[in-house]
Design a protein around this motif. Structure first.
Motif, PDB file in Angstrom:
ATOM      1  N   PHE A  14      -4.020  -3.238 -12.841  1.00 16.85           N
ATOM      2  CA  PHE A  14      -4.248  -4.678 -12.679  1.00 16.85           C
ATOM      3  C   PHE A  14      -4.757  -5.038 -11.282  1.00 16.85           C
ATOM      4  CE2 PHE A  14      -1.386  -4.785 -16.387  1.00 16.85           C
ATOM      5  CZ  PHE A  14      -2.093  -5.656 -17.199  1.00 16.85           C
ATOM      6  N   ILE A  15      -4.067  -4.577 -10.252  1.00 19.50           N
ATOM      7  CA  ILE A  15      -4.478  -4.943  -8.890  1.00 19.50           C
ATOM      8  C   ILE A  15      -5.728  -4.175  -8.492  1.00 19.50           C
ATOM      9  CG2 ILE A  15      -3.713  -5.076  -6.479  1.00 19.50           C
ATOM     10  CD1 ILE A  15      -0.871  -5.336  -7.524  1.00 19.50           C
ATOM     11  N   GLY A  16      -6.015  -3.095  -9.224  1.00 19.88           N
ATOM     12  CA  GLY A  16      -7.251  -2.361  -8.979  1.00 19.88           C
ATOM     13  C   GLY A  16      -8.496  -3.212  -9.194  1.00 19.88           C
ATOM     14  N   PHE A  17      -8.368  -4.324  -9.930  1.00 22.55           N
ATOM     15  CA  PHE A  17      -9.502  -5.221 -10.142  1.00 22.55           C
ATOM     16  C   PHE A  17      -9.934  -5.906  -8.851  1.00 22.55           C
ATOM     17  CE2 PHE A  17      -8.338  -4.642 -14.530  1.00 22.55           C
ATOM     18  CZ  PHE A  17      -9.521  -4.805 -15.232  1.00 22.55           C
ATOM     19  N   THR A  18      -9.092  -5.869  -7.825  1.00 23.24           N
ATOM     20  CA  THR A  18      -9.474  -6.448  -6.534  1.00 23.24           C
ATOM     21  C   THR A  18     -10.338  -5.498  -5.720  1.00 23.24           C
ATOM     22  OG1 THR A  18      -7.488  -5.586  -5.412  1.00 23.24           O
ATOM     23  CG2 THR A  18      -7.311  -7.751  -6.457  1.00 23.24           C
ATOM     24  N   GLY A  19     -10.454  -4.239  -6.182  1.00 24.76           N
ATOM     25  CA  GLY A  19     -11.248  -3.264  -5.453  1.00 24.76           C
ATOM     26  C   GLY A  19     -10.528  -2.646  -4.273  1.00 24.76           C
ATOM     27  N   SER A  20      -9.211  -2.843  -4.203  1.00 25.88           N
ATOM     28  CA  SER A  20      -8.427  -2.310  -3.089  1.00 25.88           C
ATOM     29  C   SER A  20      -8.129  -0.831  -3.298  1.00 25.88           C
ATOM     30  CB  SER A  20      -7.116  -3.088  -2.953  1.00 25.88           C
ATOM     31  OG  SER A  20      -7.369  -4.458  -2.757  1.00 25.88           O
ATOM     32  N   SER A  21      -7.757  -0.161  -2.217  1.00 30.82           N
ATOM     33  CA  SER A  21      -7.486   1.272  -2.281  1.00 30.82           C
ATOM     34  C   SER A  21      -6.196   1.545  -3.039  1.00 30.82           C
ATOM     35  CB  SER A  21      -7.385   1.852  -0.865  1.00 30.82           C
ATOM     36  OG  SER A  21      -6.201   1.406  -0.226  1.00 30.82           O
ATOM     37  N   ALA A  22      -6.142   2.705  -3.675  1.00 30.07           N
ATOM     38  CA  ALA A  22      -4.951   3.115  -4.423  1.00 30.07           C
ATOM     39  C   ALA A  22      -3.756   3.254  -3.485  1.00 30.07           C
ATOM     40  CB  ALA A  22      -5.219   4.425  -5.149  1.00 30.07           C
ATOM     41  N   ALA A  23      -3.996   3.709  -2.263  1.00 32.16           N
ATOM     42  CA  ALA A  23      -2.909   3.907  -1.297  1.00 32.16           C
ATOM     43  C   ALA A  23      -2.215   2.587  -0.982  1.00 32.16           C
ATOM     44  CB  ALA A  23      -3.447   4.537  -0.019  1.00 32.16           C
ATOM     45  N   ALA A  24      -2.996   1.531  -0.768  1.00 32.44           N
ATOM     46  CA  ALA A  24      -2.424   0.220  -0.444  1.00 32.44           C
ATOM     47  C   ALA A  24      -1.676  -0.354  -1.643  1.00 32.44           C
ATOM     48  CB  ALA A  24      -3.529  -0.736   0.000  1.00 32.44           C
ATOM     49  N   ILE A  25      -2.251  -0.218  -2.828  1.00 28.98           N
ATOM     50  CA  ILE A  25      -1.628  -0.753  -4.047  1.00 28.98           C
ATOM     51  C   ILE A  25      -0.304  -0.055  -4.318  1.00 28.98           C
ATOM     52  CG2 ILE A  25      -1.863  -0.962  -6.547  1.00 28.98           C
ATOM     53  CD1 ILE A  25      -4.901  -1.221  -6.100  1.00 28.98           C
ATOM     54  N   LEU A  26      -0.297   1.271  -4.236  1.00 32.33           N
ATOM     55  CA  LEU A  26       0.926   2.031  -4.506  1.00 32.33           C
ATOM     56  C   LEU A  26       1.977   1.801  -3.421  1.00 32.33           C
ATOM     57  CD1 LEU A  26      -0.576   5.412  -5.782  1.00 32.33           C
ATOM     58  CD2 LEU A  26       0.557   3.635  -7.127  1.00 32.33           C
ATOM     59  N   SER A  27       1.548   1.588  -2.195  1.00 31.04           N
ATOM     60  CA  SER A  27       2.494   1.304  -1.105  1.00 31.04           C
ATOM     61  C   SER A  27       3.239   0.002  -1.373  1.00 31.04           C
ATOM     62  CB  SER A  27       1.760   1.217   0.234  1.00 31.04           C
ATOM     63  OG  SER A  27       1.191   2.457   0.586  1.00 31.04           O
ATOM     64  N   ALA A  28       2.511  -1.021  -1.832  1.00 34.19           N
ATOM     65  CA  ALA A  28       3.134  -2.311  -2.137  1.00 34.19           C
ATOM     66  C   ALA A  28       4.093  -2.181  -3.316  1.00 34.19           C
ATOM     67  CB  ALA A  28       2.058  -3.344  -2.430  1.00 34.19           C
ATOM     68  N   ALA A  29       3.662  -1.474  -4.374  1.00 30.21           N
ATOM     69  CA  ALA A  29       4.498  -1.312  -5.563  1.00 30.21           C
ATOM     70  C   ALA A  29       5.766  -0.522  -5.245  1.00 30.21           C
ATOM     71  CB  ALA A  29       3.701  -0.608  -6.665  1.00 30.21           C
ATOM     72  N   PHE A  30       5.626   0.539  -4.456  1.00 28.89           N
ATOM     73  CA  PHE A  30       6.775   1.369  -4.100  1.00 28.89           C
ATOM     74  C   PHE A  30       7.752   0.592  -3.222  1.00 28.89           C
ATOM     75  CE2 PHE A  30       8.826   4.221  -1.008  1.00 28.89           C
ATOM     76  CZ  PHE A  30       9.592   4.982  -1.876  1.00 28.89           C
ATOM     77  N   THR A  31       7.234  -0.168  -2.275  1.00 29.16           N
ATOM     78  CA  THR A  31       8.097  -0.930  -1.366  1.00 29.16           C
ATOM     79  C   THR A  31       8.873  -2.001  -2.113  1.00 29.16           C
ATOM     80  OG1 THR A  31       6.497  -0.567   0.426  1.00 29.16           O
ATOM     81  CG2 THR A  31       8.160  -2.266   0.770  1.00 29.16           C
ATOM     82  N   LEU A  32       8.216  -2.668  -3.065  1.00 38.76           N
ATOM     83  CA  LEU A  32       8.916  -3.682  -3.869  1.00 38.76           C
ATOM     84  C   LEU A  32      10.059  -3.045  -4.648  1.00 38.76           C
ATOM     85  CD1 LEU A  32       8.761  -6.720  -4.838  1.00 38.76           C
ATOM     86  CD2 LEU A  32       7.585  -5.812  -6.855  1.00 38.76           C
ATOM     87  N   TRP A  33       9.788  -1.903  -5.274  1.00 40.28           N
ATOM     88  CA  TRP A  33      10.813  -1.173  -6.022  1.00 40.28           C
ATOM     89  C   TRP A  33      11.959  -0.765  -5.105  1.00 40.28           C
ATOM     90  CZ3 TRP A  33      12.341   3.992  -5.361  1.00 40.28           C
ATOM     91  CH2 TRP A  33      13.148   4.521  -6.381  1.00 40.28           C
ATOM     92  N   LEU A  34      11.614  -0.271  -3.927  1.00 37.87           N
ATOM     93  CA  LEU A  34      12.620   0.194  -2.975  1.00 37.87           C
ATOM     94  C   LEU A  34      13.501  -0.948  -2.485  1.00 37.87           C
ATOM     95  CD1 LEU A  34      13.468   2.802  -1.387  1.00 37.87           C
ATOM     96  CD2 LEU A  34      12.028   1.965   0.471  1.00 37.87           C
ATOM     97  N   LEU A  35      12.887  -2.067  -2.150  1.00 39.92           N
ATOM     98  CA  LEU A  35      13.633  -3.205  -1.610  1.00 39.92           C
ATOM     99  C   LEU A  35      14.656  -3.749  -2.594  1.00 39.92           C
ATOM    100  CD1 LEU A  35      10.888  -5.306   0.254  1.00 39.92           C
ATOM    101  CD2 LEU A  35      12.683  -3.911   1.272  1.00 39.92           C
ATOM    102  N   ASN A  36      14.240  -3.916  -3.843  1.00 39.79           N
ATOM    103  CA  ASN A  36      15.095  -4.593  -4.815  1.00 39.79           C
ATOM    104  C   ASN A  36      16.015  -3.660  -5.596  1.00 39.79           C
ATOM    105  OD1 ASN A  36      14.256  -7.613  -4.897  1.00 39.79           O
ATOM    106  ND2 ASN A  36      12.339  -6.492  -4.768  1.00 39.79           N
ATOM    107  N   LEU A  37      15.839  -2.363  -5.439  1.00 42.64           N
ATOM    108  CA  LEU A  37      16.704  -1.438  -6.168  1.00 42.64           C
ATOM    109  C   LEU A  37      17.631  -0.683  -5.239  1.00 42.64           C
ATOM    110  CD1 LEU A  37      17.249  -0.326  -9.009  1.00 42.64           C
ATOM    111  CD2 LEU A  37      15.689   1.532  -8.487  1.00 42.64           C
ATOM    112  N   ILE A  38      17.121  -0.257  -4.108  1.00 44.17           N
ATOM    113  CA  ILE A  38      17.892   0.578  -3.207  1.00 44.17           C
ATOM    114  C   ILE A  38      18.661  -0.235  -2.173  1.00 44.17           C
ATOM    115  CG2 ILE A  38      17.808   2.492  -1.574  1.00 44.17           C
ATOM    116  CD1 ILE A  38      17.090   3.242  -4.452  1.00 44.17           C
ATOM    117  N   ILE A  39      17.970  -1.235  -1.586  1.00 43.53           N
ATOM    118  CA  ILE A  39      18.616  -2.005  -0.494  1.00 43.53           C
ATOM    119  C   ILE A  39      19.619  -2.981  -1.071  1.00 43.53           C
ATOM    120  CG2 ILE A  39      18.190  -3.667   1.351  1.00 43.53           C
ATOM    121  CD1 ILE A  39      15.566  -2.321   1.884  1.00 43.53           C
TER     122      ILE A  39
END
Length: 268
Positions: free
Chosen positions: A243-268
């Motif tokens: 979905f966010i790939g439609f913005t033309g952004s890099s996979a690294a940036a997209i996955l970093s955001a997705a991973f951080t969201l998961w980490l914040l709300n599940l681990i912390i």
């Protein structure tokens, strides 16, 4: 490299402030859920906000090992007094129902706009799909606001046990159900805004309106994908890339955001 660019964006002043804001919203997110749990348990047990917050975090811990986090409410119930544990189950399901309504309503609106904007869905099909969704949502709300009548409707010899099990729902009045729905919607907004802040933090140039459409689409599809919390990062990552790939952004940036969201709300 793309990874370095994402990390450099997160290390900038704007990126750091977005990351900090996303971290602070974790407390708001679980605070809203604690208010829901505190209100739900009021007929059974008078919990303080701190006790409710502790129950919510206990539920998050248990949910990490169960499919689609189905064990979350079981973990919360473990913190209650013995006489209230079984009675808390139908009330917990009512709270889950409220969150599901919020998730599906906002998620479908985002997915509809996504199909219309990115796939060029015709106006006719857009109107039909939105009309059908609106009808289903009205039906869901109709049953939601009559959930306290469920024990009375379950009559007969074979339904007696089910009626007794759902008896605590009689104590959920309209005001309580409305507050649960409002808090559920606020949680959705907070979670979506967290995601948006993280996208900005990792250098993805996206406006709020576009982010809402793409993030809501991710959440909607994610609702129907079975997974275990500790293993769902792959699912989240693939959906984010699509979905966010439609913005033309890099996979690294997209996955970093997705991973951080998961980490914040599940681990912390």
């Amino acid at each position: 490299s793309d990874v370095w660019a994402a990390l450099r964006a997160a290390g900038s002043i704007e990126g750091f402030m977005c990351l900090l804001s996303a971290v602070l919203l974790v407390g708001v997110n679980w605070g809203l859920e604690s208010l829901k749990w505190q209100r739900l348990m009021r007929p059974l047990e008078r919990l303080s906000f701190a006790e409710s917050f502790k129950s919510v975090l206990c539920g998050v811990t248990v949910s990490m090992l169960t499919p689609n986090r189905t064990g979350e409410y079981a973990g919360r119930i473990l913190t209650l007094q013995n006489e209230g544990k079984m009675k808390a189950i139908p009330l917990a399901l009512a709270g889950s129902y409220a969150q599901l309504i919020a998730n599906l309503a906002f998620g479908f609106s985002g997915l509809s706009l996504f199909c219309f904007g990115y796939y060029g869905l015709s106006h006719f099909y857009s109107i039909v799909s939105i009309s059908v969704a609106a009808l289903l949502m009205c039906s869901a709300l109709f049953f939601y606001y009559r959930i306290n009548n469920l024990p009375r409707l379950l009559r007969g010899k074979y339904l007696e046990k089910v009626a007794n099990f759902t008896a605590p729902l009689k104590q959920t009045d309209t005001h309580t159900l409305s507050m649960l729905l409002v808090w559920s919607m606020l949680r959705y907004f907070v979670y979506t805004f967290q995601y948006y802040l993280l996208l900005i933090a990792f250098g993805i140039p996206i406006g709020w309106a576009e982010a809402w459409i793409l993030i809501s689409s991710i959440f909607f599809v994610q609702t129907f994908v079975p997974s275990v919390a500790l293993a769902e990062l792959g699912v989240r990552g693939n959906l984010a890339l699509y979905f966010i790939g439609f913005t033309g952004s890099s996979a690294a940036a997209i996955l970093s955001a997705a991973f951080t969201l998961w980490l914040l709300n599940l681990i912390i």
